[in-house]
Design a protein around this motif. Structure first.
Motif, PDB file in Angstrom:
ATOM      1  N   GLN A   1      30.419  35.982  50.371  1.00 15.62           N
ATOM      2  CA  GLN A   1      30.645  37.222  49.608  1.00 15.62           C
ATOM      3  C   GLN A   1      31.796  37.205  48.835  1.00 15.62           C
ATOM      4  N   SER A   2      32.070  38.154  48.027  1.00 18.94           N
ATOM      5  CA  SER A   2      33.103  38.249  47.039  1.00 18.94           C
ATOM      6  C   SER A   2      33.575  39.540  46.914  1.00 18.94           C
ATOM      7  N   MET A   3      34.794  40.032  46.579  1.00 19.21           N
ATOM      8  CA  MET A   3      35.261  41.405  46.346  1.00 19.21           C
ATOM      9  C   MET A   3      36.356  41.159  45.481  1.00 19.21           C
ATOM     10  N   PHE A   4      36.404  42.461  44.684  1.00 18.74           N
ATOM     11  CA  PHE A   4      37.660  42.684  43.870  1.00 18.74           C
ATOM     12  C   PHE A   4      38.337  43.954  44.599  1.00 18.74           C
ATOM     13  N   ILE A   5      39.497  43.606  44.946  1.00 16.96           N
ATOM     14  CA  ILE A   5      40.585  44.350  45.780  1.00 16.96           C
ATOM     15  C   ILE A   5      41.553  45.122  44.926  1.00 16.96           C
TER      16      ILE A   5
ATOM     17  N   GLN B   1      40.025  42.883  33.068  1.00 13.63           N
ATOM     18  CA  GLN B   1      39.218  43.831  31.850  1.00 13.63           C
ATOM     19  C   GLN B   1      37.941  43.663  32.391  1.00 13.63           C
ATOM     20  N   ARG B   2      36.977  42.943  32.765  1.00 15.35           N
ATOM     21  CA  ARG B   2      35.716  43.049  33.062  1.00 15.35           C
ATOM     22  C   ARG B   2      35.489  43.916  34.182  1.00 15.35           C
ATOM     23  N   MET B   3      36.200  44.051  35.084  1.00 14.83           N
ATOM     24  CA  MET B   3      36.388  44.974  36.132  1.00 14.83           C
ATOM     25  C   MET B   3      36.601  46.521  35.593  1.00 14.83           C
ATOM     26  N   SER B   4      37.249  46.495  34.620  1.00 14.95           N
ATOM     27  CA  SER B   4      37.767  48.031  34.272  1.00 14.95           C
ATOM     28  C   SER B   4      36.372  48.516  33.440  1.00 14.95           C
ATOM     29  N   GLU B   5      35.616  47.639  32.890  1.00 16.08           N
ATOM     30  CA  GLU B   5      34.242  47.822  32.248  1.00 16.08           C
ATOM     31  C   GLU B   5      33.260  48.270  33.582  1.00 16.08           C
ATOM     32  N   ILE B   6      33.245  47.386  34.578  1.00 17.59           N
ATOM     33  CA  ILE B   6      32.313  47.932  35.577  1.00 17.59           C
ATOM     34  C   ILE B   6      32.624  49.138  36.288  1.00 17.59           C
ATOM     35  N   VAL B   7      34.062  49.414  36.182  1.00 15.62           N
ATOM     36  CA  VAL B   7      34.273  50.686  36.916  1.00 15.62           C
ATOM     37  C   VAL B   7      33.838  52.086  35.898  1.00 15.62           C
ATOM     38  N   ASP B   8      34.328  51.699  34.459  1.00 15.24           N
ATOM     39  CA  ASP B   8      34.092  52.729  33.519  1.00 15.24           C
ATOM     40  C   ASP B   8      32.600  52.963  33.585  1.00 15.24           C
ATOM     41  N   GLU B   9      31.663  52.137  33.951  1.00 18.28           N
ATOM     42  CA  GLU B   9      30.020  52.279  33.711  1.00 18.28           C
ATOM     43  C   GLU B   9      29.570  52.635  35.103  1.00 18.28           C
ATOM     44  N   MET B  10      30.354  52.877  36.284  1.00 22.08           N
ATOM     45  CA  MET B  10      29.999  53.054  37.506  1.00 22.08           C
ATOM     46  C   MET B  10      29.389  54.498  37.655  1.00 22.08           C
ATOM     47  N   ASP B  11      28.307  54.341  38.414  1.00 23.30           N
ATOM     48  CA  ASP B  11      27.478  55.787  38.592  1.00 23.30           C
ATOM     49  C   ASP B  11      27.447  55.776  40.038  1.00 23.30           C
TER      50      ASP B  11
ATOM     51  N   TYR C   1      26.422  37.818  40.286  1.00 21.34           N
ATOM     52  CA  TYR C   1      25.693  38.767  39.293  1.00 21.34           C
ATOM     53  C   TYR C   1      26.865  38.929  37.963  1.00 21.34           C
ATOM     54  N   GLU C   2      27.805  38.408  38.072  1.00 24.99           N
ATOM     55  CA  GLU C   2      28.889  38.802  37.173  1.00 24.99           C
ATOM     56  C   GLU C   2      29.322  37.370  36.657  1.00 24.99           C
ATOM     57  N   PRO C   3      28.978  36.743  35.424  1.00 23.69           N
ATOM     58  CA  PRO C   3      29.178  35.546  34.833  1.00 23.69           C
ATOM     59  C   PRO C   3      30.668  35.067  34.782  1.00 23.69           C
ATOM     60  N   LEU C   4      31.733  36.052  34.559  1.00 28.57           N
ATOM     61  CA  LEU C   4      33.225  35.568  34.655  1.00 28.57           C
ATOM     62  C   LEU C   4      33.481  35.219  35.987  1.00 28.57           C
ATOM     63  N   TYR C   5      33.068  36.022  37.071  1.00 24.52           N
ATOM     64  CA  TYR C   5      33.332  35.764  38.273  1.00 24.52           C
ATOM     65  C   TYR C   5      32.690  34.604  39.058  1.00 24.52           C
ATOM     66  N   LYS C   6      31.395  34.558  38.573  1.00 25.33           N
ATOM     67  CA  LYS C   6      30.709  33.355  39.002  1.00 25.33           C
ATOM     68  C   LYS C   6      31.188  32.047  38.694  1.00 25.33           C
TER      69      LYS C   6
ATOM     70  N   SER D   1      25.091  46.006  50.992  1.00 25.04           N
ATOM     71  CA  SER D   1      25.815  45.744  49.907  1.00 25.04           C
ATOM     72  C   SER D   1      26.149  44.435  49.617  1.00 25.04           C
ATOM     73  N   GLY D   2      25.695  43.369  50.608  1.00 24.69           N
ATOM     74  CA  GLY D   2      25.981  41.941  50.602  1.00 24.69           C
ATOM     75  C   GLY D   2      25.349  41.132  49.385  1.00 24.69           C
ATOM     76  N   ASP D   3      24.335  41.723  48.851  1.00 26.90           N
ATOM     77  CA  ASP D   3      23.709  41.145  47.517  1.00 26.90           C
ATOM     78  C   ASP D   3      23.784  42.141  46.330  1.00 26.90           C
ATOM     79  N   LYS D   4      24.745  43.080  46.563  1.00 25.06           N
ATOM     80  CA  LYS D   4      24.695  43.912  45.265  1.00 25.06           C
ATOM     81  C   LYS D   4      26.075  43.898  45.218  1.00 25.06           C
ATOM     82  N   ILE D   5      26.374  44.822  43.751  1.00 29.06           N
ATOM     83  CA  ILE D   5      27.729  45.189  43.458  1.00 29.06           C
ATOM     84  C   ILE D   5      27.814  46.660  43.753  1.00 29.06           C
ATOM     85  N   ARG D   6      28.828  46.918  44.663  1.00 27.26           N
ATOM     86  CA  ARG D   6      28.977  48.443  45.077  1.00 27.26           C
ATOM     87  C   ARG D   6      30.424  48.783  45.228  1.00 27.26           C
TER      88      ARG D   6
END
Length: 292
Positions: free
Chosen positions: A139-143, A34-44, A110-115, A73-78
């Motif tokens: 590193q971390s990824m949502f695939i 659900q959190r990833m869905s929100e991140i994608v909705d807000e993605m620019d 940077y994302e509390p649930l993932y952290k 992208s290692g220290d960012k969410i991209r």
């Protein structure tokens, strides 16, 4: 009782991977999705960042290497997209939520649930059970492994991209947020290949040259019949040794195969290669796992 048993440890050391059921509850999986869905909705998505992601040798050089977006992208969410999701004007031709290959590489920071999941007592317990003294998170990824278009990941070893001296210091934790099956693109392994070293490395090229990364050596050809499927139930985790050979097929099913995955490294007496694409930064040094 430890979440990871002595038998699990033996299987990991022998085969280079092990599947452990029940790392997360179904609700925890749903919250991450659900959190990833929100991140994608807000993605620019800036125009120049409409980078397609692939694991075929030459395309990797072109898409990842040429793209500063990837290497920084290692220290960012991209956001990294599947092939064929944009038209020639750069507009989506599939629903936004169905367009992504992955999001990376600093969800753990940077994302509390993932952290919380990354530093959870069970994850720390796994690392301790394996004898890790000073593990850090690389590193971390949502695939996403989207239905119908989720691309094949060709046979590889994670140490090709995350190289250490000595080898054997990196482990992936691959958490199934939905059932991962043979039909929707679960992982396949060649058991025991973690003891054979690596034949290919992805390295940074000298400053000022393009592409930004290149490969040294070539991936071996592997006997397809040696691969063993590793399906995982929702909430389960696969521990992946940095040198074990693994792959996943295309997702030709109607079901997605969402995964949260991250890599840890034993930092004690280990040299992280300065040639790796991924480098710690002032903003985000590799955080210790045994910290909240």
């Amino acid at each position: 009782m430890d979440f990871m048993t002595d038998r699990d440890v033996r299987k990991y050391l022998e085969d280079g991977y092990v599947v452990l059921d029940g790392l997360l509850t179904s609700q925890e999986c749903d919250e991450l999705r659900q959190r990833m869905s929100e991140i994608v909705d807000e993605m620019d998505v800036p125009e120049h960042c409409r980078t397609t992601f692939s694991t075929y040798h030459d395309e990797q050089l072109k898409t990842q290497g040429n793209a500063d977006y990837f290497i920084t992208s290692g220290d960012k969410i991209r956001f990294f997209f599947e092939k064929g999701v944009f038209d020639d004007k750069g507009e989506f031709i599939v629903p936004k939520q169905r367009s992504l290959n992955k999001v990376g590489h600093a969800l753990h920071a940077y994302e509390p649930l993932y952290k919380k999941v990354t530093h959870s007592p069970r994850v720390q317990g796994i690392a301790k059970k394996l004898g890790l003294v000073s593990p850090v998170i690389l590193q971390s990824m949502f695939i996403f492994k989207q239905p119908g278009i989720g691309g094949e990941v060709t046979p590889h070893q994670d140490a090709t991209f995350l190289y250490t001296e000595p080898l054997g210091r990196v482990m992936g934790l691959w958490i199934a947020l939905e059932d991962a099956t043979v039909n929707n693109g679960c992982l396949w392994f060649i058991p025991g290949t973690q003891n054979s070293g690596i034949t290919r490395r992805m390295v940074r090229t000298p400053p000022g040259t393009f592409p930004l990364t290149d490969f040294t050596g070539r991936e071996q050809n592997y006997d397809d019949e040696k691969f063993v499927a590793a399906p995982v139930k929702k909430g389960g985790v696969v521990l992946i040794h940095g040198e074990v050979v693994h792959r996943s097929a295309e997702n030709t099913s109607e079901d997605s195969r969402h995964v949260y995955t991250f890599h840890i490294m034993e930092s004690q007496d280990t040299r992280w290669s300065p040639d790796n694409w991924l480098q710690p930064t002032e903003e985000l040094p590799f955080p210790p796992l045994y910290a909240k």
